[in-house]
Design an enzyme around this catalytic site. Structure first.
Site, mmCIF file in Angstrom:
data_model
loop_
_atom_site.group_PDB
_atom_site.id
_atom_site.type_symbol
_atom_site.label_atom_id
_atom_site.label_comp_id
_atom_site.label_asym_id
_atom_site.label_seq_id
_atom_site.Cartn_x
_atom_site.Cartn_y
_atom_site.Cartn_z
ATOM 1 N N PHE A 184 -53.722 -5.013 166.036
ATOM 2 C CA PHE A 184 -54.946 -4.676 166.752
ATOM 3 C C PHE A 184 -56.027 -5.709 166.446
ATOM 4 C CE2 PHE A 184 -55.228 -2.666 162.631
ATOM 5 C CZ PHE A 184 -56.541 -2.872 162.229
ATOM 6 N N CYS A 185 -57.050 -5.738 167.307
ATOM 7 C CA CYS A 185 -58.201 -6.628 167.128
ATOM 8 C C CYS A 185 -59.388 -5.997 167.840
ATOM 9 C CB CYS A 185 -57.896 -8.026 167.656
ATOM 10 S SG CYS A 185 -57.454 -8.064 169.415
ATOM 11 N N THR A 186 -60.474 -6.724 167.982
ATOM 12 C CA THR A 186 -61.704 -6.145 168.522
ATOM 13 C C THR A 186 -61.555 -5.703 169.970
ATOM 14 O OG1 THR A 186 -62.980 -7.582 167.070
ATOM 15 C CG2 THR A 186 -64.178 -6.497 168.849
#
Length: 320
Positions: A184-186
């Protein structure tokens, strides 16, 4: 500033967007996009490269919608992915459309998310996936972002830039290791490219959070959340929490790192963070204090000041 019917200032729409698509003549799109943003009063940053488009823009509802229509008209961008949040004031001070080698800098040739990518997982299904025994959950963001918040049990690669991520993967996840990996990331772009890297390395079960942390915080109720802390964002809000409400962090006037200043949230604090307060030389503290005074004076005059851009000095992508 104009007001709504209820007497409150209108909210600023903040749209974080990206699309991996082949844009061989990407440089030809810069001037038309810049003109469209200027014409509609939109501010922020857009990055163009041969692999697609990435960026964050802000403005009124009508102006953001108009620019999004322009972007969806680019080759392969009809299915543009974007996430929206809202701010009480404009979080950017200028508009720039920039040309780049990559829209998210990994530095590995031949990685193409438009060709091979992991499996999207909707925010409502993310908790179940990361709760499965044996799933390796990886935060693909940088260390200073992870410090504000992350998912329960996630691995922090402790990178300072996304270009360090491939090296970390090769050391931490040797080729042939077939654990189920969830990343996951922003906003979704870094983890999407990271899944393409792992697929290229031979990993089969690779997943990523669709829409990133921002979509998760928007859709998943706080009482059901596996998220802990705040999510760092690359604008004057500094961080957001559940419901994408602006968080309590400000930026240090010397190192530009996020910290809890005890002042109003967002933007630069009037004093350095505790580490810089203890370690920085007197001349750096004086320069930072003077810069803060100039920023405040410019705001009172209704003007922009170069020092109030929280992205200044950061080289990372703007949507993550």
């Amino acid at each position: 500033m104009t007001t709504n019917d209820d007497g409150k200032p209108p909210q600023v729409v903040v749209a974080a967007l990206y699309r991996f698509t082949s844009l061989p003549d990407f440089d030809s799109h810069r001037d038309p996009l810049q003109a469209a943003c200027d014409r509609h009063g939109v501010m922020g940053t857009l990055l163009l490269a041969g692999e697609g488009i990435n960026g964050t823009i802000a403005g009124s509802r009508a102006s953001v919608d108009a620019v999004l229509r322009e972007i969806r008209g680019l080759p392969g961008c009809a299915e543009l992915d974007w996430k929206e949040s809202f701010a009480s004031k404009m979080p950017f001070k200028r508009m720039k459309v920039r040309l780049k080698r990559e829209i998210v800098s990994m530095g590995v040739e031949g990685i193409d998310p438009a060709r091979s990518v992991g499996t999207y997982v909707a925010p409502g299904e993310w908790n179940a996936l990361i709760s499965e025994p044996g799933v390796v959950v990886i935060d693909t963001r940088n260390d200073y972002e992870v410090a504000l918040g992350t998912f329960e049990g996630a691995v922090n690669p402790e990178t300072q830039s996304f270009r360090q991520f491939p090296g970390w993967v090769r050391e931490a996840l040797p080729q042939g290791e077939q654990s189920k990996v969830a990343m996951f990331c922003t906003g979704g772009i870094r983890c999407e490219k990271a899944t393409a890297l792992l697929k290229e390395m031979g990993f089969e079960e690779v997943y990523h959070l669709k829409g990133g942390i921002l979509k998760y915080l928007e859709e998943v109720p706080a009482e059901q959340s596996r998220w802990q802390g705040e999510c760092f964002v690359f604008d004057e809000r500094v961080s957001v929490g559940h419901g994408l409400e602006p968080g309590p962090y400000q930026l240090c006037s010397i190192c530009r790192g996020a910290f809890l200043s005890g002042e109003a949230s967002g933007g630069f604090a009037s004093r350095p963070c505790p580490d810089c307060e203890a370690d920085a030389a007197a001349e750096k503290k004086a320069a930072a204090a003077q810069r803060h005074r100039q920023i405040e004076l410019a705001r009172k005059r209704g003007e922009n000041h170069f020092g109030c851009n929280p992205d200044r000095g950061r080289k990372e992508q703007k949507t993550g």
